[in-house]
Design a protein around this motif. Structure first.
Motif, short mmCIF file in Angstrom:
data_model
loop_
_atom_site.label_atom_id
_atom_site.label_comp_id
_atom_site.label_asym_id
_atom_site.label_seq_id
_atom_site.Cartn_x
_atom_site.Cartn_y
_atom_site.Cartn_z
N LEU A 151 -95.95 -5.82 106.75
CA LEU A 151 -96.63 -5.76 108.04
C LEU A 151 -96.52 -7.10 108.75
CD1 LEU A 151 -99.81 -3.86 106.85
CD2 LEU A 151 -97.62 -2.95 107.56
N ASP A 152 -96.68 -7.06 110.07
CA ASP A 152 -96.64 -8.28 110.86
C ASP A 152 -97.95 -9.04 110.71
OD1 ASP A 152 -94.21 -7.48 111.69
OD2 ASP A 152 -94.82 -6.88 113.70
N SER A 153 -97.89 -10.23 110.12
CA SER A 153 -99.07 -11.06 110.01
C SER A 153 -98.96 -12.30 110.89
CB SER A 153 -99.30 -11.50 108.55
OG SER A 153 -98.16 -12.15 108.04
N LEU A 154 -97.73 -12.66 111.27
CA LEU A 154 -97.49 -13.80 112.14
C LEU A 154 -96.63 -13.35 113.33
CD1 LEU A 154 -96.59 -16.47 109.42
CD2 LEU A 154 -98.77 -16.25 110.63
N PRO A 155 -96.74 -14.04 114.47
CA PRO A 155 -95.94 -13.64 115.64
C PRO A 155 -94.44 -13.63 115.37
CG PRO A 155 -97.67 -15.17 116.28
CD PRO A 155 -97.69 -15.12 114.79
N GLU A 156 -93.96 -14.59 114.55
CA GLU A 156 -92.53 -14.66 114.29
C GLU A 156 -92.02 -13.53 113.41
OE1 GLU A 156 -94.53 -18.03 111.86
OE2 GLU A 156 -94.75 -17.06 113.82
N ASP A 157 -92.94 -12.79 112.77
CA ASP A 157 -92.52 -11.65 111.93
C ASP A 157 -91.81 -10.59 112.75
OD1 ASP A 157 -93.52 -12.83 109.69
OD2 ASP A 157 -95.38 -11.68 109.64
N ARG A 158 -92.06 -10.56 114.05
CA ARG A 158 -91.41 -9.57 114.91
C ARG A 158 -89.91 -9.78 114.98
NH1 ARG A 158 -93.87 -6.99 120.00
NH2 ARG A 158 -95.64 -5.95 119.06
N PHE A 159 -89.46 -10.99 114.66
CA PHE A 159 -88.05 -11.32 114.78
C PHE A 159 -87.37 -11.38 113.41
CE2 PHE A 159 -90.31 -12.87 118.44
CZ PHE A 159 -89.51 -12.48 119.50
#
Length: 291
Positions: A151-159
Motif C-alpha cells: 500500500l502507499d504509505s509515502l507520496p513517492e510510493d506512487r512512482f
C-alpha cells in the motif's frame, strides 16, 4: 455505518490496514493495555482471547446483529472519542480505505509523453484473501500497465512499480526501433527503457525480433555461415580467416557480456567448434575469464 467509522479510526492508529483488514491481535493488546482487567470484569466485558469471534472482534466486523451499547462505548473511548463526537463523524470519510489513494495516478512508461504525470484515472484493486494482500493495477492509454502489492504509505510510493504486466504498444515500438539500430548497444537500450539487460532480450524474443541484431553480432552470424560452407567444402582456412574467426568470437563475447560460457558456446557453436579444433590454445586463453 458504525463499522466504517471504526475502520477509519483503527486505520489511523495502525490497528487496521488501509484495505480495511483489522489487525485483531494488535487491537486486543491495545484494548487490554487501555482498560484494567478488574474494570472489564466488573463490567462483564472481558473479551475471550481464545475466541476469534469474541465481542470486540465482532464489533469491528460486518454487523449481523445489534451489540450491547456498553461494548460500543468502550471501543469508542479506546479510539479517543466521546460518544457524541463519534456519532458526529461522517459515515464514509474522504479517501477512506482506498489503499492506493485517490485518482489520478502516474504513468511510469519512460518513453511515454505522460511519463510520471498523473494521467491514469482508473485503478483496479483486488484482494487475495488467502495471502492477505491487496494489489493495485494501473493502465495508461499508451498501453503500459503495472501493478503494486504493498500500500502507499509515502507520496513517492506512487512512482514505484511492483510488476510490469504489459509494456504496451508504444514501449514495444521504441524497442523495435532501437533493436534495428546497430549503433545502439543492448545495454543502452536497457538504460533508455529503464529495464535490465535480460528483460530487453526476453521482450525482443517475445516480439519475434531478429537474432542476432544488426551490427557486430550480425557479422558474427555471417562468418558463422562462411565457416559452415568452408567446413562442408573441406577447405583449409587462410591466416586471414583465422583472424576473422578470432575477431568474430571476441565480438560475440563483447556483445553478450551477461550470459554464461555454456550459453555463448551454444549460440555461436560453429565458430566455437572451429576454433576448438584449429586454434584451441588461443580459444582456451580467451575463455579464462569464465574459469
Amino acid at each position: 455505518m458504525h463499522r466504517d467509522r471504526y475502520l477509519w479510526l483503527l486505520t489511523e492508529r495502525n490497528l487496521a490496514s488501509r484495505g480495511g483488514k483489522v489487525r485483531v491481535s494488535a487491537l486486543l493488546e491495545a484494548f487490554k493495555s487501555y482498560y484494567s482487567y478488574d474494570l472489564l470484569e466488573r463490567l462483564q466485558c472481558v473479551p475471550n482471547e481464545q475466541d476469534k469471534n469474541n465481542w470486540l472482534f465482532r464489533l469491528v466486523r460486518s454487523p449481523r446483529q445489534a451489540r450491547h451499547p456498553l461494548y460500543h462505548l468502550l471501543l469508542i473511548q479506546l479510539l479517543g472519542y466521546t460518544a457524541e463526537e463519534f456519532f458526529q463523524l461522517p459515515d464514509s470519510p474522504p479517501d477512506a480505505f482506498k489503499p492506493f489513494g485517490s485518482k489520478p495516478w502516474p504513468c511510469l512508461n519512460p518513453v511515454c509523453q505522460q511519463f510520471q504525470q498523473l494521467s491514469i484515472k482508473e485503478c483496479q484493486v483486488t484482494y487475495d484473501k488467502q495471502r492477505s494482500r491487496i494489489t493495485g493495477t494501473f493502465s495508461c492509454t499508451c498501453g503500459f500497465t503495472y501493478s503494486r502489492l504493498s500500500l502507499d504509505s509515502l507520496p513517492e510510493d506512487r512512482f514505484r512499480i511492483g510488476k510490469v504486466k504489459s509494456y504496451g504498444q508504444l514501449w514495444e515500438k521504441i524497442l523495435k526501433n532501437f533493436w534495428a539500430n546497430p549503433t545502439v548497444s543492448i545495454e543502452e537500450i536497457a538504460k533508455q527503457l529503464r529495464v535490465d539487460y535480460q528483460t530487453v532480450k526476453r521482450q525482443a524474443l517475445r516480439l519475434g525480433l531478429s537474432f542476432p541484431r544488426p551490427g557486430p553480432t550480425a557479422r558474427v552470424a555471417k562468418i558463422n555461415g562462411e565457416l559452415l560452407r568452408d567446413t562442408q567444402n573441406g577447405q583449409v582456412t587462410q591466416p586471414s580467416k583465422l583472424e576473422s574467426y578470432r575477431m568474430a568470437w571476441l565480438e560475440a563475447v563483447k556483445e553478450n557480456p551477461h550470459i554464461g560460457r555454456t550459453t555463448l558456446e551454444r549460440m555461436f557453436q560453429r565458430i566455437y567448434s572451429w576454433l576448438y579444433i584449429y586454434d584451441q590454445q588461443w580459444l582456451q586463453a580467451h575463455l579464462s575469464s569464465w574459469d
